[in-house]
Design an enzyme around this catalytic site. Structure first.
Site, mmCIF file in Angstrom:
data_model
loop_
_atom_site.group_PDB
_atom_site.id
_atom_site.type_symbol
_atom_site.label_atom_id
_atom_site.label_comp_id
_atom_site.label_asym_id
_atom_site.label_seq_id
_atom_site.Cartn_x
_atom_site.Cartn_y
_atom_site.Cartn_z
ATOM 1 N N PRO A 99 -2.186 3.239 -3.564
ATOM 2 C CA PRO A 99 -1.634 3.049 -4.937
ATOM 3 C C PRO A 99 -0.581 4.136 -5.515
ATOM 4 O O PRO A 99 -0.692 5.267 -5.108
ATOM 5 C CB PRO A 99 -2.925 3.199 -5.844
ATOM 6 C CG PRO A 99 -3.979 4.165 -5.127
ATOM 7 C CD PRO A 99 -3.696 4.171 -3.580
ATOM 8 N N GLY A 100 0.518 3.641 -5.845
ATOM 9 C CA GLY A 100 1.566 4.222 -6.319
ATOM 10 C C GLY A 100 1.460 4.053 -8.037
ATOM 11 O O GLY A 100 1.042 4.990 -8.709
ATOM 12 N N TYR B 230 15.209 -4.254 -11.459
ATOM 13 C CA TYR B 230 13.976 -5.344 -11.441
ATOM 14 C C TYR B 230 13.897 -6.080 -12.521
ATOM 15 O O TYR B 230 13.140 -6.991 -12.611
ATOM 16 C CB TYR B 230 12.593 -4.500 -11.222
ATOM 17 C CG TYR B 230 12.671 -3.555 -10.036
ATOM 18 C CD1 TYR B 230 13.077 -4.081 -8.791
ATOM 19 C CD2 TYR B 230 12.026 -2.548 -10.091
ATOM 20 C CE1 TYR B 230 13.100 -3.357 -7.653
ATOM 21 C CE2 TYR B 230 11.777 -1.681 -9.102
ATOM 22 C CZ TYR B 230 12.222 -2.020 -7.819
ATOM 23 O OH TYR B 230 12.179 -1.118 -7.023
ATOM 24 N N CYS C 66 29.541 3.803 -17.650
ATOM 25 C CA CYS C 66 30.538 2.942 -17.693
ATOM 26 C C CYS C 66 30.354 1.793 -17.070
ATOM 27 O O CYS C 66 31.102 1.495 -16.048
ATOM 28 C CB CYS C 66 31.887 3.562 -17.675
ATOM 29 S SG CYS C 66 32.053 4.998 -18.770
ATOM 30 N N TYR D 133 8.501 5.174 -10.009
ATOM 31 C CA TYR D 133 9.826 4.637 -9.943
ATOM 32 C C TYR D 133 10.882 4.831 -10.526
ATOM 33 O O TYR D 133 11.770 4.033 -10.968
ATOM 34 C CB TYR D 133 9.940 3.145 -9.173
ATOM 35 C CG TYR D 133 8.595 2.929 -8.237
ATOM 36 C CD1 TYR D 133 8.962 3.522 -6.944
ATOM 37 C CD2 TYR D 133 7.510 2.254 -8.550
ATOM 38 C CE1 TYR D 133 7.796 3.085 -5.974
ATOM 39 C CE2 TYR D 133 6.367 2.194 -7.759
ATOM 40 C CZ TYR D 133 6.702 2.601 -6.262
ATOM 41 O OH TYR D 133 5.782 2.539 -5.301
HETATM 42 C C1 LIG Z 1 5.618 1.336 -2.106
HETATM 43 C C2 LIG Z 1 4.441 1.438 -1.348
HETATM 44 C C3 LIG Z 1 2.907 1.436 -1.873
HETATM 45 C C4 LIG Z 1 2.680 1.677 -3.424
HETATM 46 O O1 LIG Z 1 3.044 0.502 -4.087
HETATM 47 P P1 LIG Z 1 2.605 0.464 -5.704
HETATM 48 O O2 LIG Z 1 2.891 -0.963 -6.160
HETATM 49 O O3 LIG Z 1 3.507 1.591 -6.247
HETATM 50 O O4 LIG Z 1 1.226 0.523 -5.736
HETATM 51 C C5 LIG Z 1 1.950 1.252 -0.935
HETATM 52 N N1 LIG Z 1 2.086 1.160 0.217
HETATM 53 C C6 LIG Z 1 3.542 1.050 0.919
HETATM 54 C C7 LIG Z 1 3.438 0.926 2.328
HETATM 55 C C8 LIG Z 1 4.509 1.052 0.042
HETATM 56 O O5 LIG Z 1 5.739 0.988 0.580
#
Ligand SMILES: *Cc1c(COP(=O)(O)O)cnc(C)c1O
Length: 413
Positions: free
Chosen positions: A260-261, A302, A328, A356
């Site tokens: 998870p990110g 996005y 600009c 991000y």
């Molecule tokens: C970017 C990425 C994530 C994280 O995705 P999220 O939507 O931020 O949770 C996980 N695995 C891989 C391989 C990624 O490239």
């Protein structure tokens, strides 16, 4: 944390500034862990690219998280932040064999997403176990930029290529220790995710020495009031049951991994920027802030909709505004947004600014990237300084003698 804390941070460190609340990161980590408590071995590998400040990486390490990395530089950052190599997984796309070998030499786990590199890597290093990234061809994800599992996606090895993959593994005698998928960001439909997991289990049956199955990420978090989010608790229950059943069939207790990110850091982040100008045109009231897509590009890239609050006038009458930047080019953060009445000098607070946002910031228009502040145990701690003019010119080579004023460049007549 309170709006007054944010205002104080803007005063102390100047604006614009990014602020991250460690408490939110910790509670999201716990929430995900709890959702999968039915699984014996769970491993979360935080996706560094969402927010890669070294102090944030240290926080993740202290929580017991591993690290998911997509470049050799992220691997090196992770090592610098104290992660053990075996707790780092390298999941690149389209990088050179050399970069993968460099990561392998550092002792991190390797995830390969194409047959060409798999064959070359297996031929040279049959003793280094690798994980394979599978593309289950399931359409998930919020928009076409962040949906990476569909048929035309560049990510992963297609499930239709499993016979070729097995032949490579057989011929090179390499060892596959993990199966991985990442279908994209912003998963709303749990059933789509569960369906993709079935495909992963089927694939896993082809390999006898697996240690883990990695389900990637893509959990959706709420961006505005009433927004839908991935029901992590329900996913946890359903996927855990499926996973445990699979492990029994497979005859080994595997590790269930996620990367998870956004889920861990998005909601922890706030971006604070000052309103420079309020400009009324014939059709619109613009609030121009002391920033632009050089600092926060997600709305333009996005179309993501970040909640924006006027923390300087939280009780003011609501009016419609278009919030824009100073770049600009057209850089609109939000159109026709109801915000408490804005005066010049007010501080606007953008929500969901943890994932991000800073990591995508640039120096466009020769502006400095903003500082980052961590709010931890009721205190503000600077974790990145604002850039300076020296940072802007650091790597530029100023070849003065090329264009000495005495020898003006001759223009064609
Ligand atoms: C970017 C990425 C994530 C994280 O995705 P999220 O939507 O931020 O949770 C996980 N695995 C891989 C391989 C990624 O490239």
């Amino acid at each position: 944390m309170q709006a007054s804390d944010l205002l104080q941070i803007a005063k102390t460190y100047g604006d614009p500034v990014y602020v991250y609340d460690s408490e939110k990161i910790i509670s999201q980590y716990q929430r995900l862990t709890n959702a999968f408590k039915g699984v014996k071995k769970l491993q979360l590998n935080y996706a560094a690219k969402a927010l890669s400040n070294i102090t944030i990486l240290r926080l993740m390490n202290s929580l017991g998280s591993g690290l998911d990395t997509v470049s050799i530089q992220e691997v090196e950052l992770g090592l610098l932040a104290g992660f053990k190599p075996e707790n780092i997984i390298f999941t690149p796309n389209g990088v050179s064999l050399e970069e993968i070998e460099k990561a392998a030499a550092l002792g991190v786990r390797i995830n390969i997403d194409n047959l060409s590199v798999l064959e070359q890597f297996g031929g040279k290093h049959p003793d280094i176990p690798v994980c394979i990234r599978i593309n289950p061809h399931v359409m998930a994800g919020g928009n076409s930029n962040i949906s990476v599992g569909h048929i035309d996606s560049k990510f992963g090895i297609s499930i239709h290529q499993i016979p070729h993959l097995l032949r490579i593994v057989d011929l090179t005698k390499m060892n596959i220790n993990g199966i991985h998928m990442h279908t994209g960001s912003d998963i709303l439909d749990i059933d789509v995710f569960l369906y993709a997991s079935e495909i992963l289990f089927e694939t896993a049956k082809n390999f006898r020495n697996l240690d883990f199955i990695d389900f990637g990420s893509g959990f959706k978090v709420p961006y505005k009031d009433g927004d839908i989010e991935t029901n992590i608790e329900e996913l946890g229950k359903k996927l855990s049951t499926k996973f445990n059943t699979f492990c029994k069939e497979y005859g080994k207790e595997l590790t269930l991994a996620f990367e998870p990110g956004k889920f861990l850091v998005s909601e922890s982040g706030f971006f604070l920027a000052k309103v420079n100008v309020v400009k009324q045109t014939t059709s619109t009231v613009f609030a121009s802030i002391d920033s632009g897509f050089n600092h926060l590009i997600r709305p333009m890239l996005y179309g993501s909709s970040h909640k924006i609050k006027n923390i300087s006038n939280p009780k003011g009458r609501e009016r419609y505004y278009s919030v824009v930047g100073y770049i600009c080019e057209t850089d609109t953060f939000a159109s026709n947004r109801r915000i408490n009445e804005i005066s010049e000098g007010d501080i606007l607070c953008f929500h969901n600014a943890g994932a991000y946002c800073f990591t995508m910031a640039s120096n466009y228009n020769s502006r400095f990237r903003p500082p980052e502040v961590l709010w931890h145990n009721g205190k503000a701690i600077l974790i990145r300084e604002r850039e300076t003019f020296e940072d802007l010119i650091r790597n530029q080579v100023d070849v003065k003698e090329l264009f000495e004023t005495k020898q003006k460049v001759a223009l064609a007549k």
